[in-house]
Design a protein around this motif. Structure first.
Motif, mmCIF file in Angstrom:
data_model
loop_
_atom_site.group_PDB
_atom_site.id
_atom_site.type_symbol
_atom_site.label_atom_id
_atom_site.label_comp_id
_atom_site.label_asym_id
_atom_site.label_seq_id
_atom_site.Cartn_x
_atom_site.Cartn_y
_atom_site.Cartn_z
ATOM 1 N N ARG A 3 0.840 -1.198 0.000
ATOM 2 C CA ARG A 3 0.000 0.000 0.000
ATOM 3 C C ARG A 3 0.878 1.251 0.000
ATOM 4 O O ARG A 3 2.010 1.223 0.463
ATOM 5 N N PHE A 4 0.311 2.331 -0.489
ATOM 6 C CA PHE A 4 0.922 3.647 -0.340
ATOM 7 C C PHE A 4 0.629 4.164 1.055
ATOM 8 O O PHE A 4 -0.502 4.137 1.519
ATOM 9 N N ARG A 5 1.665 4.632 1.744
ATOM 10 C CA ARG A 5 1.530 5.285 3.045
ATOM 11 C C ARG A 5 1.962 6.746 2.904
ATOM 12 O O ARG A 5 2.936 7.047 2.216
ATOM 13 N N GLY A 6 1.286 7.624 3.602
ATOM 14 C CA GLY A 6 1.611 9.039 3.529
ATOM 15 C C GLY A 6 2.605 9.463 4.598
ATOM 16 O O GLY A 6 2.776 8.788 5.609
ATOM 17 N N GLN A 53 -9.268 12.434 3.839
ATOM 18 C CA GLN A 53 -10.289 12.461 2.790
ATOM 19 C C GLN A 53 -10.095 11.357 1.762
ATOM 20 O O GLN A 53 -11.066 10.898 1.143
ATOM 21 N N ASN A 54 -8.852 10.919 1.596
ATOM 22 C CA ASN A 54 -8.554 9.879 0.598
ATOM 23 C C ASN A 54 -8.312 8.507 1.223
ATOM 24 O O ASN A 54 -7.848 7.589 0.547
ATOM 25 N N HIS A 55 -8.608 8.404 2.512
ATOM 26 C CA HIS A 55 -8.544 7.118 3.222
ATOM 27 C C HIS A 55 -7.158 6.461 3.145
ATOM 28 O O HIS A 55 -7.039 5.254 2.955
ATOM 29 N N VAL A 56 -6.133 7.293 3.281
ATOM 30 C CA VAL A 56 -4.757 6.782 3.285
ATOM 31 C C VAL A 56 -4.366 6.555 4.751
ATOM 32 O O VAL A 56 -3.996 7.489 5.459
ATOM 33 N N GLU A 57 -4.456 5.328 5.199
ATOM 34 C CA GLU A 57 -4.194 5.010 6.594
ATOM 35 C C GLU A 57 -2.706 4.730 6.832
ATOM 36 O O GLU A 57 -1.947 4.477 5.899
ATOM 37 N N GLY A 58 -2.317 4.792 8.110
ATOM 38 C CA GLY A 58 -0.949 4.443 8.481
ATOM 39 C C GLY A 58 0.083 5.475 8.104
ATOM 40 O O GLY A 58 1.246 5.136 7.858
ATOM 41 N N CYS A 59 -0.310 6.747 8.061
ATOM 42 C CA CYS A 59 0.626 7.813 7.695
ATOM 43 C C CYS A 59 1.434 8.256 8.910
ATOM 44 O O CYS A 59 0.939 8.235 10.034
ATOM 45 N N LEU A 226 5.304 1.218 -6.643
ATOM 46 C CA LEU A 226 4.383 0.442 -5.802
ATOM 47 C C LEU A 226 4.305 -1.003 -6.284
ATOM 48 O O LEU A 226 4.372 -1.943 -5.476
ATOM 49 N N ALA A 227 4.176 -1.187 -7.587
ATOM 50 C CA ALA A 227 4.128 -2.540 -8.140
ATOM 51 C C ALA A 227 5.467 -3.250 -7.947
ATOM 52 O O ALA A 227 5.509 -4.459 -7.674
ATOM 53 N N THR A 228 6.564 -2.485 -8.051
ATOM 54 C CA THR A 228 7.891 -3.072 -7.853
ATOM 55 C C THR A 228 8.067 -3.555 -6.420
ATOM 56 O O THR A 228 8.537 -4.673 -6.180
ATOM 57 N N VAL A 229 7.697 -2.712 -5.456
ATOM 58 C CA VAL A 229 7.814 -3.101 -4.051
ATOM 59 C C VAL A 229 6.897 -4.281 -3.754
ATOM 60 O O VAL A 229 7.272 -5.208 -3.020
ATOM 61 N N ASP A 230 5.714 -4.277 -4.329
ATOM 62 C CA ASP A 230 4.783 -5.387 -4.143
ATOM 63 C C ASP A 230 5.404 -6.701 -4.629
ATOM 64 O O ASP A 230 5.327 -7.730 -3.952
ATOM 65 N N ARG A 231 6.062 -6.620 -5.785
ATOM 66 C CA ARG A 231 6.678 -7.827 -6.359
ATOM 67 C C ARG A 231 7.915 -8.249 -5.564
ATOM 68 O O ARG A 231 8.050 -9.421 -5.205
ATOM 69 N N TRP A 261 -3.978 3.556 -6.684
ATOM 70 C CA TRP A 261 -3.354 2.240 -6.443
ATOM 71 C C TRP A 261 -3.953 1.594 -5.195
ATOM 72 O O TRP A 261 -4.337 0.424 -5.203
ATOM 73 N N ASN A 262 -4.014 2.348 -4.109
ATOM 74 C CA ASN A 262 -4.577 1.794 -2.872
ATOM 75 C C ASN A 262 -6.009 1.334 -3.079
ATOM 76 O O ASN A 262 -6.400 0.251 -2.607
ATOM 77 N N GLN A 263 -6.781 2.131 -3.765
ATOM 78 C CA GLN A 263 -8.188 1.767 -3.997
ATOM 79 C C GLN A 263 -8.312 0.517 -4.842
ATOM 80 O O GLN A 263 -9.210 -0.302 -4.627
ATOM 81 N N SER A 264 -7.385 0.354 -5.782
ATOM 82 C CA SER A 264 -7.436 -0.821 -6.667
ATOM 83 C C SER A 264 -7.030 -2.089 -5.939
ATOM 84 O O SER A 264 -7.381 -3.196 -6.361
ATOM 85 N N GLN A 265 -6.303 -1.933 -4.843
ATOM 86 C CA GLN A 265 -5.845 -3.109 -4.093
ATOM 87 C C GLN A 265 -6.902 -3.601 -3.114
ATOM 88 O O GLN A 265 -6.722 -4.587 -2.437
#
Length: 265
Positions: A3-6, A53-59, A226-231, A261-265
């Motif tokens: 996930r993306f973290r802020g 507002q964009n539901h980016v948790e864990g920032c 993000l895809a690279t880190v995921d892989r 990206w986060n929403q798609s996951q």
């Protein structure tokens, strides 16, 4: 899955993006050695609300230096989204509870306070974990590259300790905390790409139950990271962006894209 973290980095009371390796002095006086990539005209609460507002948790909110204005800005961010932001920088066993209970951080992040004479102090880790609760503690193991791997760096990343990031060390520390935050200090703020070898190892060395609880920061310069880190991490490591992100003046990564990206996951 990754996930993306802020992040909200605060220096001299302002939200900034800096080149991590250049932060050599405190920020209570002018420091000409610190390279600033971005200085925001917006308050910390602006970014807290944006993540909310964009539901980016864990920032995470990181106070860089002991300027009292940093505390004020961190408190403002937490007030904008109480119970959702992690706070680090100058946190120790004496003030951790206040940041959690009074200022409403979700977690406290400790780094240098866990070291004594530049050696990792297991007693300090156990004491602070017992005081605040394992589920509210994050251990920052930001590091620099050395010949034998990655050594934890403290004191604004300027002091390279003898503590190495290894699978055994991560597993032992994981018994006392909820997450790890790991800045690759050598590439932090440079936008030249992530340390792919470190990300791969973090995935391999991820302690049991810590998938999605390791956050890597440093060098991210494309939404494709993000895809690279995921892989590379087998989906076990999350990624944060700084200077490359458009909300911090960057031209390489759009905030809307990492949110998507986060929403798609």
């Amino acid at each position: 899955m990754t996930r993306f973290r802020g992040c909200i980095d605060i220096h001299a009371g302002q939200v900034k993006q800096i080149v991590g390796g250049t932060l050599k002095q405190d920020d209570t006086t002018h420091d000409s050695t610190t390279t600033e990539n971005f200085v925001s005209t917006q308050p910390s609460s602006y970014y807290a609300n944006l993540y909310k507002q964009n539901h980016v948790e864990g920032c995470h909110v990181i106070k860089l230096g002991s300027n009292p204005a940093n505390d004020a800005a961190a408190k403002e961010a937490c007030a904008a989204w109480p119970g959702h932001l992690q706070v680090g920088g100058g946190i120790n066993i004496d003030n951790a509870i206040q940041w959690l209970d009074e200022y409403k951080a979700s977690h406290v992040i400790l780094t240098s306070a866990l070291f004594t004479n530049n050696e990792f102090d297991w007693d300090k880790l156990k004491q602070v974990s017992a005081k605040v609760g394992k589920n509210r503690l994050i251990v920052d193991l930001s590091c620099r590259t050395v010949e034998s791997g990655w050594a934890v760096a403290i004191n604004k990343w300027q002091t390279i300790t003898s503590t190495m990031i290894t699978p055994e060390f991560l597993a032992d520390v994981a018994q006392y905390c909820d997450e790890f935050l790991i800045h690759a200090a050598d590439v932090e703020g440079l936008c030249r790409g992530i340390d792919e070898t470190l990300v791969t190892k973090l995935g391999e060395w991820c302690p049991e139950g810590f998938a999605g609880k390791i956050v890597y920061a440093g060098g991210a310069n494309s939404v494709d990271n993000l895809a690279t880190v995921d892989r590379l991490s087998q989906g076990k490591v999350d990624l944060t962006y700084g200077s490359a992100l458009d909300i911090f003046g960057g031209k390489l990564v759009k905030f809307a894209d990492v949110v998507a990206w986060n929403q798609s996951q």
